[in-house]
Scaffold this motif. Structure first.
Motif, short mmCIF file in Angstrom:
data_model
loop_
_atom_site.label_atom_id
_atom_site.label_comp_id
_atom_site.label_asym_id
_atom_site.label_seq_id
_atom_site.Cartn_x
_atom_site.Cartn_y
_atom_site.Cartn_z
N VAL A 107 -6.29 6.01 41.04
CA VAL A 107 -5.35 6.60 39.86
C VAL A 107 -5.69 7.73 39.57
CG1 VAL A 107 -4.76 5.65 37.66
CG2 VAL A 107 -5.13 4.13 39.17
N THR A 108 -7.13 8.22 39.50
CA THR A 108 -7.44 9.48 39.10
C THR A 108 -7.01 10.45 39.89
OG1 THR A 108 -9.71 8.67 38.30
CG2 THR A 108 -9.39 10.76 38.53
N HIS A 109 -7.08 10.20 41.15
CA HIS A 109 -6.49 11.35 42.15
C HIS A 109 -4.77 11.47 41.76
CE1 HIS A 109 -9.46 9.94 45.42
NE2 HIS A 109 -10.15 10.47 44.30
N ARG A 110 -4.11 10.59 41.60
CA ARG A 110 -2.70 10.72 41.46
C ARG A 110 -2.57 11.33 39.87
NH1 ARG A 110 -3.55 8.28 45.29
NH2 ARG A 110 -3.86 10.57 45.84
N ALA A 111 -3.30 11.31 38.75
CA ALA A 111 -3.44 12.04 37.66
C ALA A 111 -3.69 13.44 37.92
CB ALA A 111 -4.38 11.41 36.68
N VAL A 112 -4.56 13.80 38.96
CA VAL A 112 -4.87 15.12 38.97
C VAL A 112 -3.71 16.06 39.81
CG1 VAL A 112 -6.43 16.84 40.24
CG2 VAL A 112 -7.29 14.86 39.17
N GLU A 113 -3.17 15.16 40.59
CA GLU A 113 -2.07 15.79 41.41
C GLU A 113 -0.82 16.06 40.64
OE1 GLU A 113 -3.23 13.74 45.55
OE2 GLU A 113 -1.61 12.64 44.57
N ALA A 114 -0.37 15.16 39.68
CA ALA A 114 0.48 15.20 38.67
C ALA A 114 0.50 16.37 37.84
CB ALA A 114 0.68 13.89 37.96
N VAL A 115 -0.71 16.74 37.17
CA VAL A 115 -0.85 17.80 36.28
C VAL A 115 -0.66 19.10 36.90
CG1 VAL A 115 -2.15 16.48 34.69
CG2 VAL A 115 -3.37 17.68 36.15
N PHE A 116 -0.89 19.16 38.38
CA PHE A 116 -0.71 20.36 39.01
C PHE A 116 0.67 20.19 39.89
CE2 PHE A 116 -5.48 20.59 38.44
CZ PHE A 116 -5.41 21.74 38.22
N ASP A 117 1.46 19.56 39.18
CA ASP A 117 2.84 19.43 39.45
C ASP A 117 3.00 19.23 41.22
OD1 ASP A 117 3.92 20.12 37.06
OD2 ASP A 117 3.72 22.39 37.61
N LYS A 118 2.17 18.29 41.59
CA LYS A 118 2.00 17.83 42.87
C LYS A 118 1.92 18.86 43.96
CE LYS A 118 4.27 13.45 41.93
NZ LYS A 118 2.92 12.76 41.97
N ARG A 119 1.36 19.97 43.51
CA ARG A 119 1.23 21.29 44.68
C ARG A 119 -0.21 20.94 45.18
NH1 ARG A 119 3.97 25.79 43.65
NH2 ARG A 119 3.20 26.23 45.66
N ILE A 120 -1.03 19.98 44.68
CA ILE A 120 -2.20 19.71 45.70
C ILE A 120 -2.26 18.15 46.06
CG2 ILE A 120 -3.49 21.39 44.49
CD1 ILE A 120 -4.80 19.10 42.94
N ALA A 121 -2.90 17.92 46.86
CA ALA A 121 -2.97 16.70 47.42
C ALA A 121 -4.41 16.15 47.81
CB ALA A 121 -2.52 16.29 48.72
N ILE A 122 -5.06 15.01 47.10
CA ILE A 122 -6.37 14.61 47.33
C ILE A 122 -6.61 13.79 48.26
CG2 ILE A 122 -8.40 13.90 46.22
CD1 ILE A 122 -7.28 14.81 43.72
N HIS A 123 -7.36 13.77 49.40
CA HIS A 123 -7.51 13.20 50.62
C HIS A 123 -9.33 13.04 50.78
CE1 HIS A 123 -3.37 13.51 51.77
NE2 HIS A 123 -3.53 14.93 51.63
N ALA A 124 -9.79 12.14 51.42
CA ALA A 124 -10.82 11.75 51.96
C ALA A 124 -11.06 12.86 53.32
CB ALA A 124 -11.36 10.32 52.16
N LEU A 125 -12.24 13.43 53.40
CA LEU A 125 -12.61 14.26 54.39
C LEU A 125 -14.02 13.99 54.83
CD1 LEU A 125 -11.80 15.99 56.92
CD2 LEU A 125 -11.87 17.82 55.33
N ASP A 126 -14.55 13.40 55.85
CA ASP A 126 -15.96 13.24 56.21
C ASP A 126 -16.78 12.86 55.03
OD1 ASP A 126 -15.61 14.38 58.81
OD2 ASP A 126 -15.79 16.59 58.00
N GLY A 127 -16.12 11.83 54.44
CA GLY A 127 -16.81 11.00 53.33
C GLY A 127 -16.67 11.56 52.01
N GLN A 128 -15.92 12.78 52.11
CA GLN A 128 -15.90 13.40 50.58
C GLN A 128 -14.45 13.58 50.43
OE1 GLN A 128 -18.14 17.14 50.85
NE2 GLN A 128 -20.03 16.19 50.81
N TRP A 129 -14.19 13.78 48.92
CA TRP A 129 -12.84 14.06 48.56
C TRP A 129 -12.65 15.39 48.62
CZ3 TRP A 129 -9.92 9.79 48.75
CH2 TRP A 129 -10.57 8.60 48.58
N VAL A 130 -11.40 15.71 48.92
CA VAL A 130 -11.14 17.38 48.93
C VAL A 130 -9.70 17.38 48.30
CG1 VAL A 130 -12.64 17.87 50.83
CG2 VAL A 130 -10.12 17.10 51.34
#
Length: 257
Positions: A229-252
């Motif tokens: 839910v936090t990830h979706r909130a971050v993506e929304a305030v940046f107009d979905k110009r970023i996407a948050i994914h897991a990579l090697d055990g970290q969020w990017v």
């Protein structure tokens, strides 16, 4: 102090600058011993929020530091419990690095008293921790922007406050020293220090325990960094110009074209 105690709490906080309201009814709580990063687009009110919590701006509403009203605390008491690292912090270029960091000990010193043995030990520890020890006899004006930022971080650490507020602490730091900063924050929280940072680098902010997501002077979400839910909130305030994914055990955070 309980690990679940609230270090900072804001209740219905409003801030106006130049006759324009920039923070609108902020309600937030920060758990002691955790690191929270504040993110959002330019103009969201992130830096204003941090300055407000530091007691640097007039407000309506209530702010509590460990259940004590911030406005009721005298300046020395507040300075002992809360340290601040702002953007473009000023300090005389003629000052020695050692003396700049020693300024962080002023809240713990009696009026006109010489620095104590403990003060000297704390300053040395802070300089060593930030990799600034070798410059201790140089003047601040002789340092690069990144070196200067590390000295100012050492000054903030030397306060040994229970709460640290940092606005864009990674400014001018190259990637290795950004990693060093992350390690220092983790060291601080392991000692039950509460850290609140404003970061433009969303990927770095995702290393925190929690995120506060802001937009247009309002908090639109507060939650754990690992929460979808936090990830979706971050993506929304940046107009979905970023996407948050897991990579090697970290969020990017990945830009979306």
């Amino acid at each position: 102090m309980s690990a679940t105690s609230v270090a900072l709490r804001l209740s219905d906080v409003h801030v106006s600058l130049g006759g324009h309201e920039v923070l609108h009814g902020i309600d937030l709580s920060f758990t002691a011993g955790r690191w929270t990063s504040v993110v959002g687009p330019n103009g969201a009110g992130k830096s204003t929020l941090l300055k407000t919590m530091a007691g640097l701006l007039p407000v309506t509403g209530r702010i509590f530091l460990f259940d004590q009203a911030l406005v009721a605390m005298d300046r020395k008491q507040r300075a002992q419990q809360l340290s601040w690292l702002g953007q473009n912090e000023s300090a005389s270029d003629d000052l020695r690095v050692w003396d700049v960091v020693m300024l962080g000990r002023i809240p713990h010193q009696d009026w006109l008293a010489a620095p104590s043995v403990k003060d000297h030990a704390v300053v040395e520890t802070a300089l060593q921790a930030t990799g600034a020890w070798d410059w201790r006899e140089r003047s601040l004006g002789q340092l690069s922007g990144g070196e200067r930022q590390r000295v100012l971080l050492a000054r903030a650490m030397a306060v040994q406050a229970q709460v640290m507020l940092m606005d864009e602490p990674l400014a001018n730091l190259d990637p290795p020293h950004q990693v060093d900063w992350l390690e220092q924050v983790r060291c601080l929280t392991s000692q039950n220090t509460t850290v609140v940072s404003v970061l433009h680098e969303v990927g770095m902010a995702l290393h925190a325990d929690d995120l506060v997501v802001m937009q247009a002077g309002r908090v639109v979400h507060q939650g754990p960094c690992a929460d979808a839910v936090t990830h979706r909130a971050v993506e929304a305030v940046f107009d979905k110009r970023i996407a948050i994914h897991a990579l090697d055990g970290q969020w990017v955070a990945v830009p979306k074209l």
